[in-house]
Design a protein around this motif. Structure first.
Motif, PDB file in Angstrom:
ATOM      1  N   HIS A  26       2.879  -2.138  11.689  1.00 17.51           N
ATOM      2  CA  HIS A  26       1.569  -1.453  11.897  1.00 17.51           C
ATOM      3  C   HIS A  26       0.877  -2.177  13.245  1.00 17.51           C
ATOM      4  O   HIS A  26       1.087  -3.266  13.504  1.00 17.51           O
ATOM      5  N   ARG A  33       1.266   3.193  11.801  1.00 15.96           N
ATOM      6  CA  ARG A  33       2.508   2.750  12.058  1.00 15.96           C
ATOM      7  C   ARG A  33       3.158   2.762  13.358  1.00 15.96           C
ATOM      8  O   ARG A  33       3.001   3.931  13.972  1.00 15.96           O
ATOM      9  N   GLN A 118      -2.537  10.120  -0.862  1.00 14.40           N
ATOM     10  CA  GLN A 118      -3.071  10.390   0.414  1.00 14.40           C
ATOM     11  C   GLN A 118      -4.415   9.633   0.865  1.00 14.40           C
ATOM     12  O   GLN A 118      -4.623   9.155   1.929  1.00 14.40           O
ATOM     13  N   LYS A 121      -3.334   6.227   1.870  1.00 13.86           N
ATOM     14  CA  LYS A 121      -2.973   6.169   3.104  1.00 13.86           C
ATOM     15  C   LYS A 121      -4.098   6.267   4.135  1.00 13.86           C
ATOM     16  O   LYS A 121      -4.328   5.616   5.239  1.00 13.86           O
ATOM     17  N   ASP A 122      -5.117   7.115   3.823  1.00 12.15           N
ATOM     18  CA  ASP A 122      -6.160   7.268   4.732  1.00 12.15           C
ATOM     19  C   ASP A 122      -6.947   5.711   4.517  1.00 12.15           C
ATOM     20  O   ASP A 122      -7.593   5.407   5.993  1.00 12.15           O
ATOM     21  N   GLU A 124      -5.775   2.794   4.536  1.00 10.80           N
ATOM     22  CA  GLU A 124      -5.089   1.947   5.434  1.00 10.80           C
ATOM     23  C   GLU A 124      -5.519   1.637   6.789  1.00 10.80           C
ATOM     24  O   GLU A 124      -5.443   0.656   7.312  1.00 10.80           O
TER      25      GLU A 124
END
Length: 127
Positions: A26, A33, A118, A121-122, A124
């Motif tokens: 990342h 990513r 989701q 993921k947001d 992150e």
């Protein structure tokens, strides 16, 4: 199981190296990513020149301010946004628990788990 027994055991260091090699990389600034490139040269740390520049600016500002190098400095807006996103993640997790207690179908639980994934993921991407 027979295959595992036939292979010699690997050390903890080898296992951690294998995990690092297969783990997605990342961006050091925005958290996106990074694309997997070949094995030649240094590994990328940033997704682009702008992220590289922002990281440089942060490092130099930290050096001037005397803060420790691993310090994270967020504005009030960034903290509020982070708290909102964490709240969304917690609510989504609580929805799964409530649905499971109420005997929800597998499809509904899968949908709710997708919402958690989701939201995580947001979350992150901190910047």
């Amino acid at each position: 199981m027979r295959e595992v027994a036939e292979h010699p055991k690997t050390s903890a260091e080898e296992v951690s190296e294998l995990r690092r090699a297969g783990a997605p990389k990342h961006c050091g600034w925005c958290g996106r990513r990074l694309e997997q490139s070949g094995n030649v040269g240094r590994r990328r740390r940033y997704c682009g020149q702008s992220c590289r520049q922002r990281a440089y600016e942060r490092r130099t500002a930290l050096q001037r301010s005397g803060l420790p190098e691993d310090a994270v400095v967020l504005s009030d807006t960034e903290i509020a946004t982070l708290q909102d996103r964490l709240f969304q993640l917690r609510c989504a997790a609580e929805d799964v628990v409530t649905a499971a207690d109420d005997g929800a179908s597998v499809a509904e639980l899968r949908s709710l788990a997708g919402e958690i994934a989701q939201a995580a993921k947001d979350l992150e991407q901190l910047r």
